[in-house]
Design a protein around this motif. Structure first.
Motif, mmCIF file in Angstrom:
data_model
loop_
_atom_site.group_PDB
_atom_site.id
_atom_site.type_symbol
_atom_site.label_atom_id
_atom_site.label_comp_id
_atom_site.label_asym_id
_atom_site.label_seq_id
_atom_site.Cartn_x
_atom_site.Cartn_y
_atom_site.Cartn_z
ATOM 1 N N GLN A 257 1.846 -1.814 9.589
ATOM 2 C CA GLN A 257 0.501 -2.260 9.185
ATOM 3 C C GLN A 257 -0.049 -3.270 10.195
ATOM 4 O O GLN A 257 -1.211 -3.176 10.610
ATOM 5 C CB GLN A 257 0.558 -2.918 7.800
ATOM 6 N N LEU B 189 3.631 16.738 14.439
ATOM 7 C CA LEU B 189 4.739 15.820 14.117
ATOM 8 C C LEU B 189 5.875 15.993 15.118
ATOM 9 O O LEU B 189 6.454 15.011 15.589
ATOM 10 C CB LEU B 189 5.243 16.070 12.692
ATOM 11 N N LEU C 59 1.454 7.082 12.481
ATOM 12 C CA LEU C 59 2.402 8.218 12.444
ATOM 13 C C LEU C 59 3.605 8.064 13.382
ATOM 14 O O LEU C 59 4.750 8.187 12.922
ATOM 15 C CB LEU C 59 1.670 9.513 12.791
ATOM 16 N N TYR D 191 13.024 14.800 9.256
ATOM 17 C CA TYR D 191 11.857 14.039 8.782
ATOM 18 C C TYR D 191 10.835 14.987 8.153
ATOM 19 O O TYR D 191 10.291 14.722 7.075
ATOM 20 C CB TYR D 191 11.228 13.294 9.953
ATOM 21 N N ARG E 242 6.019 5.494 12.042
ATOM 22 C CA ARG E 242 6.718 5.920 10.817
ATOM 23 C C ARG E 242 7.759 6.988 11.136
ATOM 24 O O ARG E 242 8.855 6.981 10.580
ATOM 25 C CB ARG E 242 5.713 6.437 9.788
ATOM 26 N N VAL E 243 7.392 7.907 12.026
ATOM 27 C CA VAL E 243 8.335 8.956 12.428
ATOM 28 C C VAL E 243 9.589 8.326 13.053
ATOM 29 O O VAL E 243 10.707 8.792 12.859
ATOM 30 C CB VAL E 243 7.645 9.916 13.427
ATOM 31 N N VAL F 26 2.182 4.678 1.008
ATOM 32 C CA VAL F 26 2.076 5.486 2.229
ATOM 33 C C VAL F 26 1.788 6.936 1.832
ATOM 34 O O VAL F 26 2.536 7.518 1.050
ATOM 35 C CB VAL F 26 3.394 5.405 3.043
ATOM 36 N N PRO F 27 0.708 7.508 2.355
ATOM 37 C CA PRO F 27 0.365 8.881 1.949
ATOM 38 C C PRO F 27 1.324 9.903 2.551
ATOM 39 O O PRO F 27 1.986 9.627 3.545
ATOM 40 C CB PRO F 27 -1.046 9.067 2.516
ATOM 41 N N ALA F 28 1.375 11.076 1.910
ATOM 42 C CA ALA F 28 2.231 12.156 2.418
ATOM 43 C C ALA F 28 1.689 12.621 3.765
ATOM 44 O O ALA F 28 0.485 12.811 3.918
ATOM 45 C CB ALA F 28 2.238 13.306 1.426
ATOM 46 N N VAL F 29 2.575 12.767 4.725
ATOM 47 C CA VAL F 29 2.146 13.160 6.069
ATOM 48 C C VAL F 29 1.703 14.626 6.074
ATOM 49 O O VAL F 29 0.691 14.975 6.675
ATOM 50 C CB VAL F 29 3.300 12.937 7.078
ATOM 51 N N VAL F 30 2.498 15.470 5.398
ATOM 52 C CA VAL F 30 2.103 16.890 5.266
ATOM 53 C C VAL F 30 1.428 17.021 3.893
ATOM 54 O O VAL F 30 2.046 16.733 2.879
ATOM 55 C CB VAL F 30 3.340 17.820 5.349
ATOM 56 N N PRO F 31 0.145 17.402 3.876
ATOM 57 C CA PRO F 31 -0.603 17.359 2.597
ATOM 58 C C PRO F 31 -0.243 18.518 1.660
ATOM 59 O O PRO F 31 -1.087 19.348 1.322
ATOM 60 C CB PRO F 31 -2.065 17.435 3.057
ATOM 61 N N HIS G 147 -6.416 14.474 6.516
ATOM 62 C CA HIS G 147 -6.208 13.846 5.199
ATOM 63 C C HIS G 147 -5.712 12.412 5.320
ATOM 64 O O HIS G 147 -5.500 11.749 4.307
ATOM 65 C CB HIS G 147 -5.219 14.678 4.378
ATOM 66 N N LEU G 148 -5.518 11.946 6.557
ATOM 67 C CA LEU G 148 -5.019 10.572 6.740
ATOM 68 C C LEU G 148 -6.109 9.682 7.310
ATOM 69 O O LEU G 148 -6.921 10.113 8.133
ATOM 70 C CB LEU G 148 -3.818 10.568 7.689
ATOM 71 N N ARG H 152 0.845 -1.183 0.000
ATOM 72 C CA ARG H 152 0.000 0.000 0.000
ATOM 73 C C ARG H 152 0.889 1.246 0.000
ATOM 74 O O ARG H 152 1.907 1.290 0.694
ATOM 75 C CB ARG H 152 -0.876 -0.046 1.265
ATOM 76 N N LEU I 290 -4.955 14.006 11.857
ATOM 77 C CA LEU I 290 -4.716 14.659 10.570
ATOM 78 C C LEU I 290 -5.853 14.294 9.621
ATOM 79 O O LEU I 290 -6.080 13.111 9.330
ATOM 80 C CB LEU I 290 -3.357 14.242 10.007
ATOM 81 N N ARG J 136 -2.036 19.375 -1.904
ATOM 82 C CA ARG J 136 -3.363 19.999 -2.034
ATOM 83 C C ARG J 136 -3.290 21.521 -2.003
ATOM 84 O O ARG J 136 -4.295 22.199 -2.107
ATOM 85 C CB ARG J 136 -4.255 19.532 -0.874
ATOM 86 N N GLU K 160 7.486 -0.859 7.331
ATOM 87 C CA GLU K 160 6.090 -0.690 6.944
ATOM 88 C C GLU K 160 5.256 -1.941 7.251
ATOM 89 O O GLU K 160 4.097 -1.830 7.660
ATOM 90 C CB GLU K 160 6.006 -0.311 5.461
ATOM 91 N N ASP L 250 -3.438 5.414 9.062
ATOM 92 C CA ASP L 250 -2.256 6.263 8.854
ATOM 93 C C ASP L 250 -2.052 7.233 10.018
ATOM 94 O O ASP L 250 -0.917 7.587 10.333
ATOM 95 C CB ASP L 250 -2.371 7.015 7.522
#
Lengths: 293, 225
Positions: free
Chosen positions: B115, A201, B102, A210, B105-106, A5-10, B93-94, A3, B91, A13, B111, B98
């Motif tokens: 999950q 973050l 966070l 990061y 991942r930080v 991984v989406p961007a943490v800071v959007p 948008h997540l 899958r 967040l 957009r 990965e 996700d």
């Protein structure tokens, strides 16, 4: 399949992410054209400089009571005896008429127009032969001789060419600086827009590196996207110019002699843009993040 | 673990919201922080999760002097702290997955592990069917559970929760307190800010009471632990 991984800071957009590829595309387009100009001018200046050192044109002005063939034979004899002369080519009268037709139009050269006979003389460097000394030595035995001093105007042409070359380099540098300024501005804007996300973050232990990586990745992708767009348009423009230049048939006008290595250099412009954007975004983000608590 | 000495705090040039706060929390403790609205509970938590520096006094976290710590050291200290924010701070948008992932991942977790662990934890807090849901499609209680899962996913040394059961029904609230107690049993120090006295009475632990920015250390509310 893994899958994504989406961007943490959007960042994708934001408004900057929508206009930045177009800004990069325009910058790369202009930079590639300017760089192509540098390469073309550089090769033209080199060609003009080569021409000025190894060729002189002797003109035999028509004289009423002298045989042209005899004078040419005499000229050949005199030149052949000179040290430093490596080649002689008597320009056919039809070629001289062709040259004049460029100015007067085809078929407009009157048949009774007194035309000089032209003789191209190739000289080797190091023998002290220039237009003035050659004219002096020839006139002693052959009246009505002039030597066309192409050096002066070729020098001027080369100077103009070199100035334009420097100007084009300056344009490339300015475009690079504009790209850097744009990335600095948009990175700062991005940090300001996403301050809450960045604070969160930091609170969960993210280091500045990061967070900065989010900005550098985005800047690199936008730079690459815009760069590819820009170079596609620039190559199309250069191709069009090449076609137009090919139709001019002007011996002094530079053609578009872009060598293979130069194409590689031009193709590297979008990659360089992406790298500049990436490094600038990272450094800007690190500097701005260091101001946060 | 956590030591405050005569700590005062103000926002900008505003009035002091905490005055001479002094307390110490030992590793493995479970404490409540109670007090009326506006007493300074959230401000005290902000100092503990290192979002704010005190205007005076001394703070030590995990043995490190917070006042003297540089930015990098603060970041490292924050990795040992899990926080459940009162406003969740998810967040938008997540997805739930996700958001919870966070902190892992930080910290650079692989990965595949991310999950697996996140899915397990979300199932445990009853959100197995909402793993890919965005916060806007979750109810208040569901958002709160995502926030709690995010705070505990790294098994922090110190867990701070600001009104963690505020939007949950009683049984789910009780279940989450059990989760906090479970984490506490395996070594996590827990401090929960709440005004839910019945919950404090049902699950008794030492209480710190804040009144108008001043701290009092009290006995457990209700039956003794």
């Amino acid at each position: 399949m893994a899958r994504r991984v989406p961007a943490v800071v959007p960042l994708g957009r934001d408004a900057p992410s929508r206009f930045l590829p177009w800004v990069f595309a325009l910058m790369v387009y202009l930079a590639v054209l300017a760089l192509a100009g540098v390469l073309i001018l550089h090769s033209a200046v080199e060609r003009w400089q080569r021409g000025e050192v190894d060729t002189l044109t002797v003109q035999l002005m028509p004289l009423e009571d002298a045989s042209e063939d005899a004078r040419i034979a005499k000229l050949r004899e005199l030149l052949g005896a000179m040290e430093g002369v490596t080649g002689i080519r008597v320009v056919a009268q039809s070629e001289t008429i062709d040259l004049i037709e460029h100015w007067l139009g085809e078929g407009n050269v009157p048949s009774d127009l007194p035309l000089p006979r032209l003789v191209d003389v190739n000289i080797a460097p190091g023998y002290g032969l220039d237009a003035e000394s050659l004219a002096l030595r020839l006139r002693a035995s052959l009246p009505g001789v002039t030597v066309d001093d192409a050096k002066l105007w070729l020098d001027r042409l080369a100077d103009i060419g070199r100035s334009l070359e420097y100007l084009a380099i300056a344009v490339v540098i300015l475009i690079g600086l504009a790209a850097v300024a744009t990335v600095i501005f948009t990175t700062r804007m991005g940090i300001s827009i996403h301050r809450n996300v960045i604070e969160l973050l930091h609170l969960i232990g993210a280091r500045d590196g990061y967070v900065a990586a989010q900005f550098q990745r985005q800047a690199m992708m936008l730079g690459l996207r815009g760069g590819v767009l820009g170079i596609v348009f620039a190559v199309a423009t250069l191709y069009g110019l090449r076609q137009v230049a090919g139709r001019l048939e002007t011996p002094l006008a530079p053609d578009i002699p872009i060598a293979n290595w130069a194409w590689v250099l031009l193709a590297a412009v979008p990659v360089a843009t992406a790298l500049i954007a990436m490094v600038t975004a990272r450094l800007t983000a690190l500097k701005e993040l260091a101001k946060m608590p | 673990m956590v030591r405050f000495e005569n700590v005062g705090m103000r926002y900008g040039m505003g009035p002091e919201v905490l005055h001479d706060v002094t307390f110490e929390v030992q590793p493995g403790e479970f404490r409540y922080l109670v007090g009326p609205s506006g007493a300074g509970k959230t401000s005290l938590l902000r100092l503990m999760y290192l979002a704010h520096r005190p205007s005076r006094g001394l703070i030590s976290m995990f043995g490190a002097d917070v006042i003297a710590a540089g930015r990098q050291q603060l970041m490292d200290l924050r990795r040992g702290i899990g926080v459940v924010f009162q406003d969740y701070r998810l967040l938008a948008h997540l997805s739930a997955l996700d958001n919870v992932a966070l902190p892992l991942r930080v910290a650079g977790a692989k990965e595949a592990q991310v999950q697996e662990h996140v899915s397990e934890l979300l199932a445990w807090v009853g959100l197995a069917d909402h793993i890919h849901a965005l916060p806007e499609s979750l109810s208040g209680g569901q958002k709160q559970r995502v926030a709690i899962a995010r705070a505990v996913i790294t098994r922090p040394r110190l867990l701070l929760a600001d009104e963690p059961t505020g939007n949950l029904d009683e049984s789910l609230g009780q279940r989450l307190i059990r989760l906090f107690e479970e984490l506490n049993r395996i070594g996590t120090t827990v401090i929960i800010a709440t005004h839910n006295n019945s919950m404090v009475a049902r699950n008794p632990h030492p209480v710190m009471t804040l009144v108008s920015g001043e701290l009092r250390l009290d006995e457990p509310i209700g039956k003794a632990s």
